[in-house]
Every structure is written in C-alpha cells, then in structure tokens.
Write a protein that holds these residues in place. Structure first.
Motif, PDB file in Angstrom:
ATOM      1  N   ALA A  68       0.829  -1.207   0.000  1.00  0.00           N
ATOM      2  CA  ALA A  68       0.000   0.000   0.000  1.00  0.00           C
ATOM      3  C   ALA A  68       0.865   1.260   0.000  1.00  0.00           C
ATOM      4  O   ALA A  68       0.595   2.214  -0.742  1.00  0.00           O
ATOM      5  CB  ALA A  68      -0.933  -0.006   1.210  1.00  0.00           C
ATOM      6  N   VAL A  69       1.911   1.272   0.801  1.00  0.00           N
ATOM      7  CA  VAL A  69       2.804   2.433   0.840  1.00  0.00           C
ATOM      8  C   VAL A  69       3.500   2.611  -0.503  1.00  0.00           C
ATOM      9  O   VAL A  69       3.615   3.741  -1.008  1.00  0.00           O
ATOM     10  CB  VAL A  69       3.844   2.298   1.982  1.00  0.00           C
ATOM     11  CG1 VAL A  69       4.906   3.372   1.882  1.00  0.00           C
ATOM     12  CG2 VAL A  69       3.144   2.387   3.331  1.00  0.00           C
ATOM     13  N   ASP A  70       3.935   1.521  -1.109  1.00  0.00           N
ATOM     14  CA  ASP A  70       4.564   1.615  -2.432  1.00  0.00           C
ATOM     15  C   ASP A  70       3.621   2.264  -3.437  1.00  0.00           C
ATOM     16  O   ASP A  70       4.029   3.105  -4.235  1.00  0.00           O
ATOM     17  CB  ASP A  70       4.973   0.233  -2.937  1.00  0.00           C
ATOM     18  CG  ASP A  70       6.197  -0.322  -2.223  1.00  0.00           C
ATOM     19  OD1 ASP A  70       6.887   0.461  -1.533  1.00  0.00           O
ATOM     20  OD2 ASP A  70       6.445  -1.536  -2.351  1.00  0.00           O
ATOM     21  N   ARG A  71       2.352   1.896  -3.402  1.00  0.00           N
ATOM     22  CA  ARG A  71       1.381   2.481  -4.340  1.00  0.00           C
ATOM     23  C   ARG A  71       1.154   3.955  -4.056  1.00  0.00           C
ATOM     24  O   ARG A  71       1.045   4.757  -4.973  1.00  0.00           O
ATOM     25  CB  ARG A  71       0.071   1.714  -4.278  1.00  0.00           C
ATOM     26  CG  ARG A  71       0.262   0.295  -4.723  1.00  0.00           C
ATOM     27  CD  ARG A  71      -0.817  -0.191  -5.626  1.00  0.00           C
ATOM     28  NE  ARG A  71      -0.568  -1.580  -5.945  1.00  0.00           N
ATOM     29  CZ  ARG A  71      -1.380  -2.567  -5.641  1.00  0.00           C
ATOM     30  NH1 ARG A  71      -2.522  -2.313  -5.054  1.00  0.00           N
ATOM     31  NH2 ARG A  71      -1.074  -3.793  -5.965  1.00  0.00           N
ATOM     32  N   LEU A  72       1.045   4.305  -2.783  1.00  0.00           N
ATOM     33  CA  LEU A  72       0.859   5.719  -2.437  1.00  0.00           C
ATOM     34  C   LEU A  72       2.034   6.563  -2.904  1.00  0.00           C
ATOM     35  O   LEU A  72       1.858   7.631  -3.491  1.00  0.00           O
ATOM     36  CB  LEU A  72       0.694   5.888  -0.924  1.00  0.00           C
ATOM     37  CG  LEU A  72      -0.667   5.571  -0.353  1.00  0.00           C
ATOM     38  CD1 LEU A  72      -0.614   5.618   1.169  1.00  0.00           C
ATOM     39  CD2 LEU A  72      -1.719   6.535  -0.878  1.00  0.00           C
TER      40      LEU A  72
END
Length: 116
Positions: A68-72
């Motif tokens: 999720a952090v990678d996508r954000l």
C-alpha cells in the motif's frame, strides 16, 4: 468571501486522487473508491472530510502495508508535476491520515477511526 478550506477536499479532488492510483495500479477500484469517498462528504468539516477520504483510500489499497505504501508513493505528485506545490501539499491529507491510521493498526490490532 473566500471559499472555506474544507471545500478543497471535494469530489473532483477525490476523483483525481483515485485516477493517480489507477495510473499506478490498473486494478485499483476507482469507481468504488470515488463512490465511498464522496458519499456523505459534504456533511463533514475539514478534518472529517480528510478522514472520510482516508478511510475509503484504506479500503481501496492493498491490506499489506508495504504494498500500500509503495502504491501511495508511486502515485504521489512530484514538485515538477504540480503547478502549485504548496496547494498540493494540503491535498495529501487523506494519504497522511491513511498512513498514520494504518501504521497505528499494525501496533494496536485492527484499524479503527481516531478517537475510538
């Protein structure tokens, strides 16, 4: 009279946030995210709007924190792509609220809204 600051967090901002996520991940549930994030949005004040959008974003992103952090981060605007960087900084509120709530959840169990 100037527009209230809370109005910066509106359906068009929600759609733009979702579109950026979709550009990074073609499986991002854009329609669901926009529907959930805008449903009832007008009734909230500033922090409520940011939290409401963040909650919809949390449900739309992968449950796994690193993914999720990678996508954000991949979808975050860079200063060279933003016409008014100072304005875009404020619109990152839903992402920062999401990251704080999700980080807290990893330490205290299932995610729950602030103050509960």
């Amino acid at each position: 009279m100037a527009e209230p600051f809370k109005e910066w967090f509106n359906p068009s901002v929600v759609a733009a946030l979702g579109e950026r996520q979709r550009q990074v991940d073609s499986t991002f549930p854009l329609d669901r995210f926009v529907r959930e994030a805008t449903d009832g949005l007008a009734a909230f004040e500033l922090k409520g709007r940011v939290t409401h959008i963040a909650e919809a974003l949390r449900r739309a992103l992968p449950a796994e924190w690193p993914a999720a952090v990678d996508r954000l981060l991949a979808a975050a605007p860079t200063p060279s792509t933003v016409r008014r960087p100072w304005a875009s900084m404020w619109r990152c509120g839903p992402c920062s609220m999401w990251s704080r709530s999700t980080a807290s959840a990893t330490r205290r169990g299932p995610w729950r809204p602030w103050g509960s």
